[in-house]
Design a protein around this motif. Structure first.
Motif, PDB file in Angstrom:
ATOM      1  N   MET A   1      11.574   4.847 -11.394  1.00  0.00           N
ATOM      2  CA  MET A   1      10.999   3.874 -10.477  1.00  0.00           C
ATOM      3  C   MET A   1      11.189   4.356  -9.037  1.00  0.00           C
ATOM      4  SD  MET A   1      11.853  -0.143 -10.240  1.00  0.00           S
ATOM      5  CE  MET A   1      12.057  -0.794  -8.618  1.00  0.00           C
ATOM      6  N   CYS A   2      10.141   4.266  -8.266  1.00  0.00           N
ATOM      7  CA  CYS A   2      10.179   4.712  -6.881  1.00  0.00           C
ATOM      8  C   CYS A   2      10.799   3.624  -6.006  1.00  0.00           C
ATOM      9  CB  CYS A   2       8.776   5.038  -6.402  1.00  0.00           C
ATOM     10  SG  CYS A   2       8.756   6.048  -4.928  1.00  0.00           S
ATOM     11  N   VAL A   3      11.666   4.043  -5.107  1.00  0.00           N
ATOM     12  CA  VAL A   3      12.316   3.121  -4.186  1.00  0.00           C
ATOM     13  C   VAL A   3      11.705   3.319  -2.799  1.00  0.00           C
ATOM     14  CG1 VAL A   3      14.510   2.468  -3.131  1.00  0.00           C
ATOM     15  CG2 VAL A   3      14.450   3.194  -5.518  1.00  0.00           C
ATOM     16  N   TYR A   4      11.296   2.214  -2.198  1.00  0.00           N
ATOM     17  CA  TYR A   4      10.699   2.246  -0.867  1.00  0.00           C
ATOM     18  C   TYR A   4      11.581   1.469   0.096  1.00  0.00           C
ATOM     19  CZ  TYR A   4       6.636   3.493  -3.645  1.00  0.00           C
ATOM     20  OH  TYR A   4       5.794   4.108  -4.526  1.00  0.00           O
ATOM     21  N   LYS A   5      11.568   1.895   1.356  1.00  0.00           N
ATOM     22  CA  LYS A   5      12.293   1.138   2.375  1.00  0.00           C
ATOM     23  C   LYS A   5      11.596   1.316   3.716  1.00  0.00           C
ATOM     24  CE  LYS A   5      15.675   4.716   3.457  1.00  0.00           C
ATOM     25  NZ  LYS A   5      17.078   5.076   3.572  1.00  0.00           N
ATOM     26  N   LEU A   6      11.941   0.418   4.630  1.00  0.00           N
ATOM     27  CA  LEU A   6      11.439   0.510   5.992  1.00  0.00           C
ATOM     28  C   LEU A   6      12.451   1.254   6.847  1.00  0.00           C
ATOM     29  CD1 LEU A   6      10.081  -3.097   6.643  1.00  0.00           C
ATOM     30  CD2 LEU A   6       8.803  -1.065   5.956  1.00  0.00           C
ATOM     31  N   ALA A   7      11.948   2.011   7.803  1.00  0.00           N
ATOM     32  CA  ALA A   7      12.815   2.745   8.725  1.00  0.00           C
ATOM     33  C   ALA A   7      12.151   2.774  10.097  1.00  0.00           C
ATOM     34  CB  ALA A   7      13.050   4.168   8.228  1.00  0.00           C
ATOM     35  N   GLN A  65      11.689   7.671  -1.584  1.00  0.00           N
ATOM     36  CA  GLN A  65      13.013   8.266  -1.777  1.00  0.00           C
ATOM     37  C   GLN A  65      13.093   9.711  -1.281  1.00  0.00           C
ATOM     38  OE1 GLN A  65      11.069   7.240  -4.307  1.00  0.00           O
ATOM     39  NE2 GLN A  65      10.911   8.841  -5.849  1.00  0.00           N
ATOM     40  N   SER A  66      11.947  10.343  -1.036  1.00  0.00           N
ATOM     41  CA  SER A  66      11.921  11.704  -0.484  1.00  0.00           C
ATOM     42  C   SER A  66      11.808  11.696   1.036  1.00  0.00           C
ATOM     43  CB  SER A  66      10.740  12.486  -1.072  1.00  0.00           C
ATOM     44  OG  SER A  66      10.816  12.521  -2.469  1.00  0.00           O
ATOM     45  N   ASN A  67      11.917  10.517   1.642  1.00  0.00           N
ATOM     46  CA  ASN A  67      11.776  10.328   3.087  1.00  0.00           C
ATOM     47  C   ASN A  67      10.396  10.707   3.610  1.00  0.00           C
ATOM     48  OD1 ASN A  67      14.228   9.108   3.729  1.00  0.00           O
ATOM     49  ND2 ASN A  67      15.262  11.098   3.751  1.00  0.00           N
ATOM     50  N   GLU A  68       9.405  10.640   2.746  1.00  0.00           N
ATOM     51  CA  GLU A  68       8.018  10.860   3.147  1.00  0.00           C
ATOM     52  C   GLU A  68       7.472   9.539   3.675  1.00  0.00           C
ATOM     53  OE1 GLU A  68       3.827  12.179   1.006  1.00  0.00           O
ATOM     54  OE2 GLU A  68       5.502  11.506  -0.235  1.00  0.00           O
ATOM     55  N   ILE A  69       6.822   9.563   4.862  1.00  0.00           N
ATOM     56  CA  ILE A  69       6.266   8.307   5.370  1.00  0.00           C
ATOM     57  C   ILE A  69       4.897   8.061   4.748  1.00  0.00           C
ATOM     58  CG2 ILE A  69       7.600   8.389   7.493  1.00  0.00           C
ATOM     59  CD1 ILE A  69       5.025   8.922   9.011  1.00  0.00           C
ATOM     60  N   LEU A  70       4.664   6.793   4.410  1.00  0.00           N
ATOM     61  CA  LEU A  70       3.465   6.408   3.677  1.00  0.00           C
ATOM     62  C   LEU A  70       2.544   5.506   4.491  1.00  0.00           C
ATOM     63  CD1 LEU A  70       5.411   5.588   0.409  1.00  0.00           C
ATOM     64  CD2 LEU A  70       4.222   7.728   0.953  1.00  0.00           C
TER      65      LEU A  70
END
Length: 176
Positions: A1-7, A65-70
């Motif tokens: 499962m992919c984990v997303y977050k705001l930064a 999780q790879s710190n790629e911005i989407l």
């Protein structure tokens, strides 16, 4: 499962965002804004840094999780009289229809309503009538269509209706 977050965007992210916006074919119709001045990267970078320092104008990027911005999302036009803020989000074309718009708005709602400095009562979002994707994202996140501002936007000599959505704190379904 992919984990997303705001930064908060870093310098590399700012360059990426600038490139996305510069290469967007139909930025006015997507953003619902008339962009009259094209900035150099240096001007854009300076404006972005100023915005990132303003606590009343939160700006975030959605990262995996790879710190790629989407995609990006921001709050602007904080209205103290009714504790509301207008938000806008942007997903570059190559990332659309993957659920990132829905995810970034959902996380930002949580972020804004959880922020004890703001104590927001209402989050507002507008979109141009032709942007079906944005309308779907807002409706999936429990935003209510409050009204339509007829012919309130004009791009390339064409008039467009602006859709006005909002979500109230009392409607927010915070997931622990």
């Amino acid at each position: 499962m992919c984990v997303y977050k705001l930064a908060t965007p870093n310098d590399d992210n700012i360059r990426t965002i600038f490139n996305w916006e510069e290469s967007e074919k139909d930025f006015n119709n997507i953003s619902g804004k008339t962009i009259t001045k094209r900035w150099t990267y240096e001007e854009y970078y300076q404006k972005m840094k100023e915005m990132l320092e303003d606590l009343r104008r939160p700006y975030r990027v959605l990262i995996n999780q790879s710190n790629e911005i989407l995609g990006t999302i921001k709050g602007y036009n904080y209205l103290e009289r009714n504790n509301s803020i207008i938000i806008g989000f942007y997903i570059p074309e190559f990332n659309r229809r993957k659920g990132y718009g829905t995810k970034i708005v959902n996380l930002f709602i949580d972020d804004l309503f959880s922020n004890t400095n703001f104590k927001l009562n209402k989050i507002i979002a507008t979109t141009v009538e032709t942007n079906e994707g944005s309308k779907r994202v807002l409706e999936k996140n429990s935003f209510v269509l409050e009204g339509k501002l007829r012919e309130s936007l004009c791009f390339d000599g064409k008039k467009y209706t602006e859709y006005y959505y909002s979500i109230l704190r009392s409607e927010w379904k915070h997931e622990e």
